[in-house]
Design a protein around this motif. Structure first.
Motif, PDB file in Angstrom:
ATOM      1  N   ALA A  13     -16.531  -6.267   4.533  1.00  0.00           N
ATOM      2  CA  ALA A  13     -15.708  -5.271   5.030  1.00  0.00           C
ATOM      3  C   ALA A  13     -14.352  -5.612   5.258  1.00  0.00           C
ATOM      4  O   ALA A  13     -13.186  -4.669   5.069  1.00  0.00           O
ATOM      5  CB  ALA A  13     -16.130  -5.166   6.701  1.00  0.00           C
ATOM      6  N   ALA A  14     -14.031  -6.987   5.321  1.00  0.00           N
ATOM      7  CA  ALA A  14     -12.804  -7.375   5.332  1.00  0.00           C
ATOM      8  C   ALA A  14     -11.878  -7.091   4.016  1.00  0.00           C
ATOM      9  O   ALA A  14     -10.775  -6.558   3.805  1.00  0.00           O
ATOM     10  CB  ALA A  14     -12.354  -8.939   5.628  1.00  0.00           C
ATOM     11  N   ALA A  15     -12.689  -7.624   3.021  1.00  0.00           N
ATOM     12  CA  ALA A  15     -12.060  -7.128   1.518  1.00  0.00           C
ATOM     13  C   ALA A  15     -11.861  -5.496   1.267  1.00  0.00           C
ATOM     14  O   ALA A  15     -11.019  -5.149   0.678  1.00  0.00           O
ATOM     15  CB  ALA A  15     -13.278  -7.680   0.529  1.00  0.00           C
ATOM     16  N   ALA A  16     -12.742  -4.614   2.041  1.00  0.00           N
ATOM     17  CA  ALA A  16     -12.693  -3.493   1.729  1.00  0.00           C
ATOM     18  C   ALA A  16     -11.295  -2.746   2.537  1.00  0.00           C
ATOM     19  O   ALA A  16     -11.035  -1.676   2.214  1.00  0.00           O
ATOM     20  CB  ALA A  16     -13.892  -2.751   2.137  1.00  0.00           C
ATOM     21  N   THR A  17     -11.030  -3.422   3.791  1.00  0.00           N
ATOM     22  CA  THR A  17     -10.108  -3.003   4.722  1.00  0.00           C
ATOM     23  C   THR A  17      -8.741  -3.829   4.728  1.00  0.00           C
ATOM     24  O   THR A  17      -7.740  -3.334   5.318  1.00  0.00           O
ATOM     25  CB  THR A  17     -10.421  -2.911   6.146  1.00  0.00           C
ATOM     26  N   ALA A  18      -8.740  -4.840   3.897  1.00  0.00           N
ATOM     27  CA  ALA A  18      -7.494  -5.801   3.974  1.00  0.00           C
ATOM     28  C   ALA A  18      -6.245  -4.869   3.251  1.00  0.00           C
ATOM     29  O   ALA A  18      -6.534  -3.931   2.192  1.00  0.00           O
ATOM     30  CB  ALA A  18      -7.589  -6.947   3.178  1.00  0.00           C
ATOM     31  N   ALA A  19      -5.051  -5.331   3.363  1.00  0.00           N
ATOM     32  CA  ALA A  19      -4.096  -4.523   2.690  1.00  0.00           C
ATOM     33  C   ALA A  19      -4.205  -5.099   1.237  1.00  0.00           C
ATOM     34  O   ALA A  19      -4.641  -6.079   0.830  1.00  0.00           O
ATOM     35  CB  ALA A  19      -2.710  -5.176   3.300  1.00  0.00           C
ATOM     36  N   PRO A  20      -3.727  -4.268   0.377  1.00  0.00           N
ATOM     37  CA  PRO A  20      -3.876  -4.334  -0.999  1.00  0.00           C
ATOM     38  C   PRO A  20      -3.187  -5.618  -1.589  1.00  0.00           C
ATOM     39  O   PRO A  20      -2.294  -6.011  -1.235  1.00  0.00           O
ATOM     40  CB  PRO A  20      -3.002  -3.297  -1.640  1.00  0.00           C
ATOM     41  N   GLY A  21      -4.057  -6.447  -2.392  1.00  0.00           N
ATOM     42  CA  GLY A  21      -3.746  -7.822  -2.809  1.00  0.00           C
ATOM     43  C   GLY A  21      -3.829  -8.721  -1.709  1.00  0.00           C
ATOM     44  O   GLY A  21      -3.815 -10.056  -2.027  1.00  0.00           O
ATOM     45  N   ARG A  22      -4.524  -8.586  -0.693  1.00  0.00           N
ATOM     46  CA  ARG A  22      -4.593  -9.757   0.294  1.00  0.00           C
ATOM     47  C   ARG A  22      -5.731 -10.478   0.157  1.00  0.00           C
ATOM     48  O   ARG A  22      -5.839 -11.742   0.408  1.00  0.00           O
ATOM     49  CB  ARG A  22      -4.676  -8.858   1.670  1.00  0.00           C
ATOM     50  N   VAL A  23      -6.869  -9.991  -0.517  1.00  0.00           N
ATOM     51  CA  VAL A  23      -7.940 -10.636  -0.756  1.00  0.00           C
ATOM     52  C   VAL A  23      -8.273 -10.578  -2.104  1.00  0.00           C
ATOM     53  O   VAL A  23      -8.203  -9.589  -2.905  1.00  0.00           O
ATOM     54  CB  VAL A  23      -9.210  -9.995  -0.101  1.00  0.00           C
ATOM     55  N   ALA A  24      -8.470 -11.747  -2.688  1.00  0.00           N
ATOM     56  CA  ALA A  24      -8.396 -12.105  -4.251  1.00  0.00           C
ATOM     57  C   ALA A  24      -9.746 -11.854  -4.827  1.00  0.00           C
ATOM     58  O   ALA A  24      -9.985 -11.734  -5.940  1.00  0.00           O
ATOM     59  CB  ALA A  24      -7.851 -13.447  -4.613  1.00  0.00           C
ATOM     60  N   GLY A  25     -10.879 -12.205  -4.146  1.00  0.00           N
ATOM     61  CA  GLY A  25     -12.181 -11.842  -4.508  1.00  0.00           C
ATOM     62  C   GLY A  25     -13.082 -12.196  -3.185  1.00  0.00           C
ATOM     63  O   GLY A  25     -12.698 -12.733  -2.263  1.00  0.00           O
ATOM     64  N   VAL A  26     -14.516 -11.822  -3.231  1.00  0.00           N
ATOM     65  CA  VAL A  26     -15.392 -12.156  -2.345  1.00  0.00           C
ATOM     66  C   VAL A  26     -16.638 -12.378  -2.965  1.00  0.00           C
ATOM     67  O   VAL A  26     -17.217 -11.545  -3.805  1.00  0.00           O
ATOM     68  CB  VAL A  26     -15.347 -10.845  -1.435  1.00  0.00           C
ATOM     69  N   ALA A  27     -17.574 -13.746  -2.129  1.00  0.00           N
ATOM     70  CA  ALA A  27     -18.730 -14.040  -2.595  1.00  0.00           C
ATOM     71  C   ALA A  27     -19.537 -13.816  -1.591  1.00  0.00           C
ATOM     72  O   ALA A  27     -18.926 -14.351  -0.544  1.00  0.00           O
ATOM     73  CB  ALA A  27     -18.725 -15.347  -3.432  1.00  0.00           C
ATOM     74  N   ARG A  30     -26.686   3.009   4.300  1.00  0.00           N
ATOM     75  CA  ARG A  30     -26.574   4.284   4.018  1.00  0.00           C
ATOM     76  C   ARG A  30     -25.161   4.737   3.661  1.00  0.00           C
ATOM     77  O   ARG A  30     -24.793   5.768   3.630  1.00  0.00           O
ATOM     78  CB  ARG A  30     -27.156   5.109   5.302  1.00  0.00           C
ATOM     79  N   GLY A  31     -24.232   3.834   3.800  1.00  0.00           N
ATOM     80  CA  GLY A  31     -22.710   4.034   3.663  1.00  0.00           C
ATOM     81  C   GLY A  31     -21.988   4.680   4.612  1.00  0.00           C
ATOM     82  O   GLY A  31     -20.931   5.201   4.495  1.00  0.00           O
ATOM     83  N   ALA A  32     -22.703   4.607   5.856  1.00  0.00           N
ATOM     84  CA  ALA A  32     -22.217   5.032   7.111  1.00  0.00           C
ATOM     85  C   ALA A  32     -21.344   3.988   8.165  1.00  0.00           C
ATOM     86  O   ALA A  32     -20.876   4.376   9.311  1.00  0.00           O
ATOM     87  CB  ALA A  32     -23.215   5.818   7.754  1.00  0.00           C
ATOM     88  N   TRP A  33     -21.420   2.588   7.540  1.00  0.00           N
ATOM     89  CA  TRP A  33     -20.692   1.834   8.675  1.00  0.00           C
ATOM     90  C   TRP A  33     -19.208   1.838   8.229  1.00  0.00           C
ATOM     91  O   TRP A  33     -18.440   1.765   7.132  1.00  0.00           O
ATOM     92  CB  TRP A  33     -21.225   0.417   8.099  1.00  0.00           C
ATOM     93  N   GLN A  34     -18.309   2.135   9.334  1.00  0.00           N
ATOM     94  CA  GLN A  34     -17.065   2.238   9.577  1.00  0.00           C
ATOM     95  C   GLN A  34     -16.411   1.058   9.853  1.00  0.00           C
ATOM     96  O   GLN A  34     -16.592   0.704  10.957  1.00  0.00           O
ATOM     97  CB  GLN A  34     -16.578   3.541   9.881  1.00  0.00           C
ATOM     98  N   VAL A  35     -15.353   0.631   9.124  1.00  0.00           N
ATOM     99  CA  VAL A  35     -14.282  -0.561   9.829  1.00  0.00           C
ATOM    100  C   VAL A  35     -13.097  -0.153   9.492  1.00  0.00           C
ATOM    101  O   VAL A  35     -12.653   0.361   8.310  1.00  0.00           O
ATOM    102  CB  VAL A  35     -14.920  -1.746   9.036  1.00  0.00           C
ATOM    103  N   GLY A  36     -12.205   0.002  10.531  1.00  0.00           N
ATOM    104  CA  GLY A  36     -10.859   0.520  10.148  1.00  0.00           C
ATOM    105  C   GLY A  36     -10.549   1.850  10.027  1.00  0.00           C
ATOM    106  O   GLY A  36      -9.815   2.169   9.477  1.00  0.00           O
ATOM    107  N   GLY A  37     -11.288   2.380  10.304  1.00  0.00           N
ATOM    108  CA  GLY A  37     -11.634   3.986  10.306  1.00  0.00           C
ATOM    109  C   GLY A  37     -12.076   4.559   8.904  1.00  0.00           C
ATOM    110  O   GLY A  37     -11.845   5.800   8.709  1.00  0.00           O
ATOM    111  N   ARG A  38     -12.651   3.852   7.917  1.00  0.00           N
ATOM    112  CA  ARG A  38     -13.355   4.206   7.063  1.00  0.00           C
ATOM    113  C   ARG A  38     -14.338   3.578   6.548  1.00  0.00           C
ATOM    114  O   ARG A  38     -14.788   2.419   6.903  1.00  0.00           O
ATOM    115  CB  ARG A  38     -12.212   3.985   5.715  1.00  0.00           C
ATOM    116  N   ALA A  39     -15.412   4.170   5.811  1.00  0.00           N
ATOM    117  CA  ALA A  39     -16.817   3.735   5.480  1.00  0.00           C
ATOM    118  C   ALA A  39     -16.542   2.500   4.509  1.00  0.00           C
ATOM    119  O   ALA A  39     -15.618   2.533   3.444  1.00  0.00           O
ATOM    120  CB  ALA A  39     -17.574   4.641   4.936  1.00  0.00           C
ATOM    121  N   VAL A  40     -17.208   1.562   4.499  1.00  0.00           N
ATOM    122  CA  VAL A  40     -17.006   0.385   3.875  1.00  0.00           C
ATOM    123  C   VAL A  40     -18.254   0.501   2.674  1.00  0.00           C
ATOM    124  O   VAL A  40     -19.331   0.719   2.717  1.00  0.00           O
ATOM    125  CB  VAL A  40     -17.451  -1.095   4.554  1.00  0.00           C
ATOM    126  N   ASP A  41     -17.547   0.586   1.274  1.00  0.00           N
ATOM    127  CA  ASP A  41     -18.224   0.658   0.037  1.00  0.00           C
ATOM    128  C   ASP A  41     -18.181  -0.721  -0.532  1.00  0.00           C
ATOM    129  O   ASP A  41     -17.209  -0.790  -1.210  1.00  0.00           O
ATOM    130  CB  ASP A  41     -17.958   1.684  -0.720  1.00  0.00           C
TER     131      ASP A  41
END
Length: 330
Positions: free
Chosen positions: A139-153, A257-268
């Motif tokens: 969720a953090a990688a999906a909602t962070a400012a562009p370029g703030r997260v370099a990768g996620v495992a 189900r693609g319905a969990w929202q973080v920061g106002g948007r669904a996390v994919d």
């Protein structure tokens, strides 16, 4: 639970009680934690390699149980392994909820705790999330400012909560219905309730491990006590995070189900702007393989939920492959 699981075997009950007594009376040494560098609310960011100039790797533990399972002991520490590999590991410590945190849900732990901590670092970080911490890291990688997260495992991270199966989810829903009023009044969900939930997933194994500990050689007993102290410890969850866990995730499967929202948007997790991979245990009873994200990059492990992190084969099965993957994008 002990009475139910050992009703037909007094010998098994006696062995489990003997193991429990040995565990309670075992000697313990005081744990030294890594130094705190940054704070956001009750959460802290602990420095795993003071003075390092390596690429930052932020380890995100579950909200359940203490964070030090990622830094358990010499030879059983992902923090130390990453530092030795030249990275700068940072360990998120979620801390103990304050009275004013009762309304902080899981999304809030991402937007009001994790993302501000990442913002204190001087360059984009690689995220490594364990168990529910992996869910939050995605969720953090999906909602962070562009370029703030370099990768996620992610490591043993649940996403498709329907994968727990109808029977287990029904039992957990019944538990939540029983404890929710008290948790709401307290403003927190005590660790003891969460421990009960884990026991329900595999009660026979809980009895068996204490029965085995009754006669475990002294050379292995200290390792058992370290892991059990971690598994039996931890701060409570905020009430809102507990409600999210039981209602939005376990009952409603919103991430799956693609319905969990973080920061106002669904996390994919399949649409992240950074590289992502997952490590999945094929023998995990806490987060079964059926709950995994399903990323294109995936490594299956023949180790249990805790064993994959701190067991004797953790370096070969997890630490080294994870380090290799981090190097490909650092």
């Amino acid at each position: 639970m002990l009475r139910r699981e050992t009703a037909t075997s007094p010998q098994r009950a006696a062995a489990a009680l003997a193991g429990l007594r040995r565990y309670q009376e075992a000697p313990r040494s005081r744990r030294r934690l890594r130094p705190i560098r940054y704070r956001s609310g009750a959460a802290r960011l602990r420095d795993g390699a003071r003075g390092s100039t390596g690429v930052p790797v932020v380890l995100v533990p579950s909200l359940i149980n203490p964070p030090y399972v990622l830094d358990l002991a010499p030879g059983r520490s992902l923090v130390a392994h990453l530092a030795a590999a030249g990275f700068h590991p940072w360990l998120v410590d979620w801390g103990t909820p304050r009275a004013q945190d009762a309304g902080l849900d899981l999304a809030g732990h991402v937007t009001q705790r994790l993302l501000p901590l990442l913002g204190r670092l001087d360059r984009p970080a690689l995220l490594v999330g364990y168990c529910l911490g992996g869910t939050l890291a995605l969720a953090a990688a999906a909602t962070a400012a562009p370029g703030r997260v370099a990768g996620v495992a992610t490591i043993a991270a649940p996403w498709h909560f329907a994968g727990y199966g109808d029977e287990a989810r029904a039992a957990l829903a019944a538990l939540w219905a029983l404890v929710a009023p008290g948790a709401k009044a307290l403003g927190v969900l005590p660790m003891e309730v969460l421990q009960t939930a884990f026991w329900q997933l595999d009660p026979a194994r809980t009895i068996a491990k204490y029965a085995a500990f009754a006669t475990m050689p002294a050379s292995r007993a200290a390792d058992f006590v370290q892991v059990e102290d971690w598994a039996n410890g931890g701060a409570p969850l905020t009430y809102a995070a507990g409600a999210d866990l039981f209602e939005a995730l376990l009952a409603d499967n919103r991430p799956g189900r693609g319905a969990w929202q973080v920061g106002g948007r669904a996390v994919d997790p399949h649409a992240l702007s950074c590289p992502a991979t997952e490590f999945v245990s094929l023998t995990d009873r806490i987060t079964p393989a059926a709950t995994a994200v399903g990323l294109a990059s995936r490594r299956d492990l023949a180790a249990g939920h805790v064993g994959m992190m701190v067991g004797g084969r953790a370096r070969a099965l997890l630490y080294d492959p994870l380090t290799d993957w981090l190097r490909t994008i650092a």
